[in-house]
Design a protein around this motif. Structure first.
Motif, PDB file in Angstrom:
ATOM      1  N   ILE A   1       6.414  -1.992  12.641  1.00 17.27           N
ATOM      2  CA  ILE A   1       7.643  -1.259  12.983  1.00 17.27           C
ATOM      3  C   ILE A   1       8.490  -1.025  11.737  1.00 17.27           C
ATOM      4  N   ALA A   2       8.598  -2.053  10.883  1.00 16.77           N
ATOM      5  CA  ALA A   2       9.402  -1.874   9.658  1.00 16.77           C
ATOM      6  C   ALA A   2       8.790  -0.766   8.800  1.00 16.77           C
ATOM      7  N   ILE A   3       7.465  -0.749   8.714  1.00 14.01           N
ATOM      8  CA  ILE A   3       6.799   0.290   7.909  1.00 14.01           C
ATOM      9  C   ILE A   3       7.030   1.673   8.529  1.00 14.01           C
ATOM     10  N   ALA A   4       6.918   1.736   9.862  1.00 15.47           N
ATOM     11  CA  ALA A   4       7.147   3.034  10.532  1.00 15.47           C
ATOM     12  C   ALA A   4       8.576   3.508  10.293  1.00 15.47           C
ATOM     13  N   ASN A   5       9.538   2.585  10.300  1.00 14.56           N
ATOM     14  CA  ASN A   5      10.927   2.983  10.034  1.00 14.56           C
ATOM     15  C   ASN A   5      11.090   3.471   8.597  1.00 14.56           C
ATOM     16  N   LEU A   6      10.458   2.764   7.659  1.00 13.83           N
ATOM     17  CA  LEU A   6      10.572   3.184   6.253  1.00 13.83           C
ATOM     18  C   LEU A   6       9.914   4.556   6.061  1.00 13.83           C
ATOM     19  N   GLU A   7       8.755   4.741   6.683  1.00 14.91           N
ATOM     20  CA  GLU A   7       8.073   6.042   6.533  1.00 14.91           C
ATOM     21  C   GLU A   7       8.911   7.171   7.131  1.00 14.91           C
ATOM     22  N   ALA A   8       9.514   6.872   8.294  1.00 12.19           N
ATOM     23  CA  ALA A   8      10.368   7.895   8.929  1.00 12.19           C
ATOM     24  C   ALA A   8      11.517   8.237   7.991  1.00 12.19           C
TER      25      ALA A   8
ATOM     26  N   GLN B   1       0.838  -1.219   0.000  1.00  6.75           N
ATOM     27  CA  GLN B   1       0.000   0.000   0.000  1.00  6.75           C
ATOM     28  C   GLN B   1       0.865   1.259   0.000  1.00  6.75           C
ATOM     29  N   LYS B   2       2.021   1.154   0.669  1.00  6.29           N
ATOM     30  CA  LYS B   2       2.821   2.368   0.898  1.00  6.29           C
ATOM     31  C   LYS B   2       4.091   2.423   0.090  1.00  6.29           C
ATOM     32  N   PHE B   3       4.594   1.263  -0.298  1.00  5.85           N
ATOM     33  CA  PHE B   3       5.900   1.239  -0.968  1.00  5.85           C
ATOM     34  C   PHE B   3       5.837   0.388  -2.221  1.00  5.85           C
ATOM     35  N   ARG B   4       6.665   0.766  -3.170  1.00  3.99           N
ATOM     36  CA  ARG B   4       6.785  -0.071  -4.368  1.00  3.99           C
ATOM     37  C   ARG B   4       7.906  -1.067  -4.087  1.00  3.99           C
ATOM     38  N   ILE B   5       7.516  -2.292  -3.794  1.00  2.00           N
ATOM     39  CA  ILE B   5       8.500  -3.294  -3.365  1.00  2.00           C
ATOM     40  C   ILE B   5       9.134  -3.940  -4.597  1.00  2.00           C
ATOM     41  N   LEU B   6      10.442  -3.855  -4.684  1.00  3.23           N
ATOM     42  CA  LEU B   6      11.182  -4.521  -5.775  1.00  3.23           C
ATOM     43  C   LEU B   6      11.616  -5.887  -5.255  1.00  3.23           C
ATOM     44  N   LYS B   7      10.991  -6.935  -5.771  1.00  4.53           N
ATOM     45  CA  LYS B   7      11.233  -8.280  -5.212  1.00  4.53           C
ATOM     46  C   LYS B   7      12.303  -8.986  -6.034  1.00  4.53           C
ATOM     47  N   ALA B   8      13.517  -8.930  -5.551  1.00  8.05           N
ATOM     48  CA  ALA B   8      14.632  -9.520  -6.311  1.00  8.05           C
ATOM     49  C   ALA B   8      14.418 -11.018  -6.531  1.00  8.05           C
ATOM     50  N   TRP B   9      13.816 -11.684  -5.541  1.00  2.62           N
ATOM     51  CA  TRP B   9      13.683 -13.142  -5.652  1.00  2.62           C
ATOM     52  C   TRP B   9      12.681 -13.561  -6.736  1.00  2.62           C
ATOM     53  N   GLU B  10      11.848 -12.624  -7.174  1.00  5.84           N
ATOM     54  CA  GLU B  10      10.886 -12.987  -8.229  1.00  5.84           C
ATOM     55  C   GLU B  10      11.409 -12.649  -9.620  1.00  5.84           C
ATOM     56  N   SER B  11      12.545 -11.955  -9.657  1.00  6.92           N
ATOM     57  CA  SER B  11      13.055 -11.518 -10.956  1.00  6.92           C
ATOM     58  C   SER B  11      13.674 -12.682 -11.723  1.00  6.92           C
ATOM     59  N   GLU B  12      13.467 -12.667 -13.044  1.00  7.91           N
ATOM     60  CA  GLU B  12      14.102 -13.720 -13.844  1.00  7.91           C
ATOM     61  C   GLU B  12      15.554 -13.385 -14.157  1.00  7.91           C
ATOM     62  N   GLN B  13      15.905 -12.112 -13.915  1.00  7.16           N
ATOM     63  CA  GLN B  13      17.291 -11.708 -14.177  1.00  7.16           C
ATOM     64  C   GLN B  13      18.207 -12.234 -13.076  1.00  7.16           C
ATOM     65  N   PRO B  14      19.488 -12.503 -13.393  1.00  9.99           N
ATOM     66  CA  PRO B  14      20.443 -12.805 -12.308  1.00  9.99           C
ATOM     67  C   PRO B  14      20.502 -11.610 -11.344  1.00  9.99           C
ATOM     68  N   LEU B  15      20.804 -11.898 -10.075  1.00  8.48           N
ATOM     69  CA  LEU B  15      20.731 -10.848  -9.047  1.00  8.48           C
ATOM     70  C   LEU B  15      21.579  -9.623  -9.407  1.00  8.48           C
ATOM     71  N   ASP B  16      22.797  -9.852  -9.913  1.00  3.63           N
ATOM     72  CA  ASP B  16      23.650  -8.676 -10.168  1.00  3.63           C
ATOM     73  C   ASP B  16      23.030  -7.773 -11.238  1.00  3.63           C
TER      74      ASP B  16
ATOM     75  N   THR C   1      13.338   2.671  15.429  1.00  3.72           N
ATOM     76  CA  THR C   1      14.132   1.703  16.206  1.00  3.72           C
ATOM     77  C   THR C   1      15.506   1.521  15.544  1.00  3.72           C
ATOM     78  N   PRO C   2      16.321   2.585  15.601  1.00  2.00           N
ATOM     79  CA  PRO C   2      17.651   2.464  15.004  1.00  2.00           C
ATOM     80  C   PRO C   2      18.489   1.449  15.776  1.00  2.00           C
ATOM     81  N   VAL C   3      19.415   0.809  15.088  1.00  2.00           N
ATOM     82  CA  VAL C   3      20.331  -0.097  15.784  1.00  2.00           C
ATOM     83  C   VAL C   3      21.360   0.766  16.507  1.00  2.00           C
ATOM     84  N   THR C   4      21.451   0.557  17.832  1.00  2.00           N
ATOM     85  CA  THR C   4      22.411   1.340  18.621  1.00  2.00           C
ATOM     86  C   THR C   4      23.374   0.381  19.302  1.00  2.00           C
ATOM     87  N   ASN C   5      24.291   0.918  20.064  1.00  2.00           N
ATOM     88  CA  ASN C   5      25.316   0.064  20.676  1.00  2.00           C
ATOM     89  C   ASN C   5      25.039  -0.333  22.112  1.00  2.00           C
TER      90      ASN C   5
END
Ligand SMILES: O=CC(=O)O
Length: 331
Positions: A310-317, A36-51, A326-330
């Motif tokens: 949470i992942a969506i909230a991070n992407l929106e932020a 709904q919010k993002f255009r997800i590029l799904k590498a695993w569905e692509s017929e092209q090699p990953l690179d 929820t940034p990764v901190t030390n």
């Protein structure tokens, strides 16, 4: 740090692009929350090699959505020069080269505490199972041994046990809270002493193990914690000692653990994670004092829903130039 964000247009599609390299359980359960919010590029569905797939999107991909299987190393980052943010639907970040992300100005987010309660429940479940032999007695009944051999051997009481928690972060705190209610005494060791926590703290895992009936591994995997449970720690834990691992397999020197379990040098183990998943050392299959699980501690629909949010909230932020949730901190 992150550059001003650009919303990449695809015709009239105003959704920001987000790259995914692999399918994840969170995305598989709640795909539309993301699409709904993002255009997800799904590498695993692509017929092209990953690179080739990555080369096609290299200049326009600013955000990557992954999980614990998404290895983000220097080679991958080299192929994604415009990447400015990685968010993962997991707690552990050992699959991510954090130093290289920092060097390239790529912000990283995980799930913060979203999974902590479910993981803590599972850790306590494993401990009870090992001590009271729930899984082993289930096998005993199913094999008809109750009728043919009689009573099943006694298990051990949980209340009163001395529990050593390795890693007093969000998960460790939840484990401690639960076990205190069962009447256990708690001590811990952690990267940083936590002034707000009154449990006794030990400076090494070995000292903690010497004073514990069971240790529970709740810390992240990194260069400092790899094989933090080694031969010395296992022998400090002793013949009746139990080790529970809901962190990452490589926190324990697995060969040494197998040797100690087979030789009766420690009392038992509850393992949700292994060094080389999904490979589980087959010597363990015959041991009734060991409970084996296929890395399921976080797997509840409730956890996955929280993880999607949470992942969506991070992407929106990120896409609106706000600080990550929820940034990764030390700490
Ligand atoms: O293992 C699961 C996680 O790190 O979230």
């Amino acid at each position: 740090m992150a550059e001003p964000q650009i919303h990449h247009l695809n015709g009239n599609d105003r959704r920001p692009k987000v790259l995914m390299l692999n399918q994840s359980p969170t995305f598989a359960l709640f795909p539309s929350l993301f699409t709904q919010k993002f255009r997800i590029l799904k590498a695993w569905e692509s017929e092209q090699p990953l690179d080739q797939f990555l080369a096609k999107h290299a200049r326009s991909v600013h955000a990557l959505l992954g999980d614990r299987h998404t290895v983000v190393n220097a080679e991958l980052l080299q192929l994604l020069p415009a990447l400015r943010m990685v968010t993962v639907t997991c707690t552990g970040v050992n699959q991510i080269d954090l130093a290289e992300c920092r060097r390239r100005g790529i912000a990283v987010a995980n799930l913060g505490g979203a999974y902590s309660e479910d993981v803590a429940d599972f850790a306590v479940g494993l401990l009870i199972d090992v001590l009271r032999r729930v899984s082993a007695s289930d096998r005993y009944v199913r094999k008809g041994f109750w009728r043919s051999k009689g009573d099943f051997p006694l298990g051990f009481k949980l209340g009163g046990k001395r529990i050593g928690i390795v890693g007093m972060g969000k998960i460790g705190i939840e484990v401690a809270k639960r076990l205190q209610v069962f009447g256990c005494s708690i001590a811990y060791t952690s990267r940083n002493k936590k002034p707000s926590i009154s449990y006794p703290v030990y400076s090494t895992v070995q000292e903690l193990a010497e004073s514990s009936d069971a240790i529970i591994l709740c810390c992240g995997l990194n260069d400092q914690t790899r094989h933090i449970v080694n031969k010395k720690v296992l022998s400090a834990l002793g013949k009746e000692g139990v080790v529970i691992n809901i962190g990452r397999g490589a926190l324990i020197d697995e060969k040494e653990l197998v040797r100690c379990l087979v030789g009766g040098e420690i009392g038992g183990a509850g393992l949700d994670v292994f060094e080389n998943e999904p490979y589980v050392p087959k010597e363990l299959f015959a041991l009734d004092n060991v409970v084996l699980c296929p890395h399921r501690a976080v797997h509840t629909p409730e956890s996955f829903q929280a993880s999607a949010e949470i992942a969506i909230a991070n992407l929106e932020a990120f896409f609106s130039n706000r600080p990550l949730i929820t940034p990764v901190t030390n700490d």
